[in-house]
Design an enzyme around this catalytic site. Structure first.
Site, short mmCIF file in Angstrom:
data_model
loop_
_atom_site.label_atom_id
_atom_site.label_comp_id
_atom_site.label_asym_id
_atom_site.label_seq_id
_atom_site.Cartn_x
_atom_site.Cartn_y
_atom_site.Cartn_z
N ASN A 9 70.80 74.76 -34.45
CA ASN A 9 70.40 75.51 -33.55
C ASN A 9 69.39 76.30 -34.06
OD1 ASN A 9 70.02 77.17 -31.39
ND2 ASN A 9 71.68 78.52 -31.61
N LYS A 11 67.09 78.25 -32.63
CA LYS A 11 66.86 79.54 -31.92
C LYS A 11 65.59 79.72 -31.97
CE LYS A 11 71.11 81.16 -33.85
NZ LYS A 11 71.95 82.29 -34.31
N HIS A 94 75.39 80.51 -25.42
CA HIS A 94 75.24 80.95 -26.81
C HIS A 94 75.31 82.37 -26.58
CE1 HIS A 94 73.79 82.25 -30.71
NE2 HIS A 94 73.96 81.08 -31.10
N GLU A 96 73.82 84.81 -27.99
CA GLU A 96 72.63 85.53 -27.92
C GLU A 96 72.13 85.33 -26.43
OE1 GLU A 96 70.75 83.35 -31.13
OE2 GLU A 96 72.10 84.33 -32.46
N GLU A 164 82.05 80.21 -31.94
CA GLU A 164 81.12 81.10 -32.90
C GLU A 164 81.44 82.66 -32.72
OE1 GLU A 164 77.15 78.80 -33.45
OE2 GLU A 164 76.99 79.70 -31.63
N GLY A 170 74.61 84.98 -38.23
CA GLY A 170 73.64 85.55 -38.79
C GLY A 170 73.94 86.70 -39.90
N SER A 210 77.45 81.55 -39.77
CA SER A 210 77.21 81.26 -41.22
C SER A 210 77.72 80.14 -41.97
CB SER A 210 77.40 82.65 -41.89
OG SER A 210 76.72 83.78 -41.22
P1 13P Z 1 74.01 81.33 -38.34
O1 13P Z 1 74.39 79.90 -38.98
O2 13P Z 1 72.68 81.72 -38.51
O3 13P Z 1 75.04 82.29 -38.51
O4 13P Z 1 73.89 80.97 -36.77
C1 13P Z 1 75.06 80.44 -35.99
C2 13P Z 1 74.69 80.30 -34.73
O5 13P Z 1 74.34 81.15 -33.97
C3 13P Z 1 74.46 78.97 -34.20
O6 13P Z 1 74.37 78.63 -33.00
#
Ligand code: 13P
Length: 249
Positions: A9, A11, A94, A96, A164, A170, A210
């Site tokens: 992903n 983003k 997601h 976010e 997640e 992140g 992560s």
């Molecule tokens: P990270 O791998 O940067 O923690 O992000 C995970 C994520 O949100 C994947 O959709």
């Protein structure tokens, strides 16, 4: 029995040139991988070029979001029909999107239904915040996300779940393989209750938060962890290829 599935992903990252460079490097690095499904989910602006760059490879392409109407006066939105020209998959729900754009379980449910109606495969994201985990209501929250997100569906064969935990996204703070397994097993039990044993057994549940080359293998060893949804570590072709090739790690 469930085929491993490693998804990126990106983003809100990468310009056209950066994406092309990634594609050229990455497709070479993973060209011999035949026992794991690979997906790269990219911003809308990159879907067309990634489709061209990755044509004929073992890499699938996905979008990161979709709107729940087919067309009309929805400035700035993109429909499932539009995505279908370029990609087979779409990420829905997601954290976010939930946090910054107010997506509720009900909106997520509408988006999933619309994506499936147009034959897109869905990566459906769920996960609790740190606040909810500390309150001890992780299962309540995640259970509600699953029930409401999948409400009204009879078949989930085109859905992959991505668990997640928001506190692990992140932050470099991965859930331990045991913490992740506990939640994946909880989610699979719930899928069995809602859709039956066969559907629950077949549905792949990815872990996200992560995932890195150094921790992917121990996560993948857990019975109910079928893959990963990778953010930061998917932006670099070499690092993401190491995650895809976790068996050799
Ligand atoms: P990270 O791998 O940067 O923690 O992000 C995970 C994520 O949100 C994947 O959709």
């Amino acid at each position: 029995m469930r085929r491993p599935f490693i998804a990126a992903n990106w983003k809100m990252n990468k310009t056209l040139n950066e994406a092309k460079n990634f594609a050229n490097e990455f497709k070479e690095l993973v060209k011999d991988v035949s026992d794991t499904d690979i997906l790269v989910c990219v911003p809308y602006t990159l879907l067309c070029s990634m489709k061209n760059e990755l044509k004929g490879t073992n890499i699938n392409i996905g979008a990161e979001n979709v709107f729940y109407e087919d067309s009309g006066a929805y400035t700035g939105e993109i429909s499932a029909l539009m995505i279908k020209d370029f990609a087979e998959f779409v990420i829905v729900g997601h954290s976010e999107r939930r946090k910054y754009f107010g997506e509720t379980n009900d909106i997520v449910n509408k988006k999933i239904k619309k994506a499936l109606e147009h034959d897109l495969k869905v990566v459906f994201c769920i996960g609790e915040t740190l606040e909810k985990r500390e309150k001890g209501i992780t299962k309540e929250i995640v259970g509600k996300q699953v029930r409401e997100g999948l409400s009204g569906l009879e078949v989930i064969s085109e859905i992959t779940i991505a668990y997640e935990p928001v506190w692990a996204i992140g932050t470099g703070k991965t859930a331990t393989p045991e913490q992740a397994q506990e939640m994946h097993s909880f989610i699979r039990d719930l899928l069995e209750e809602l859709f039956g044993e066969d559907a629950a057994e077949k549905t792949r549940i990815l872990y996200g938060g992560s995932v890195k080359p150094h921790n992917v293998k121990e996560l993948m060893e857990k019975q109910d962890i079928d893959g990963g949804l990778v953010g930061g570590a998917s932006l670099d072709a070499e690092s993401f290829s190491k995650i895809v090739k976790f068996k050799g790690q």
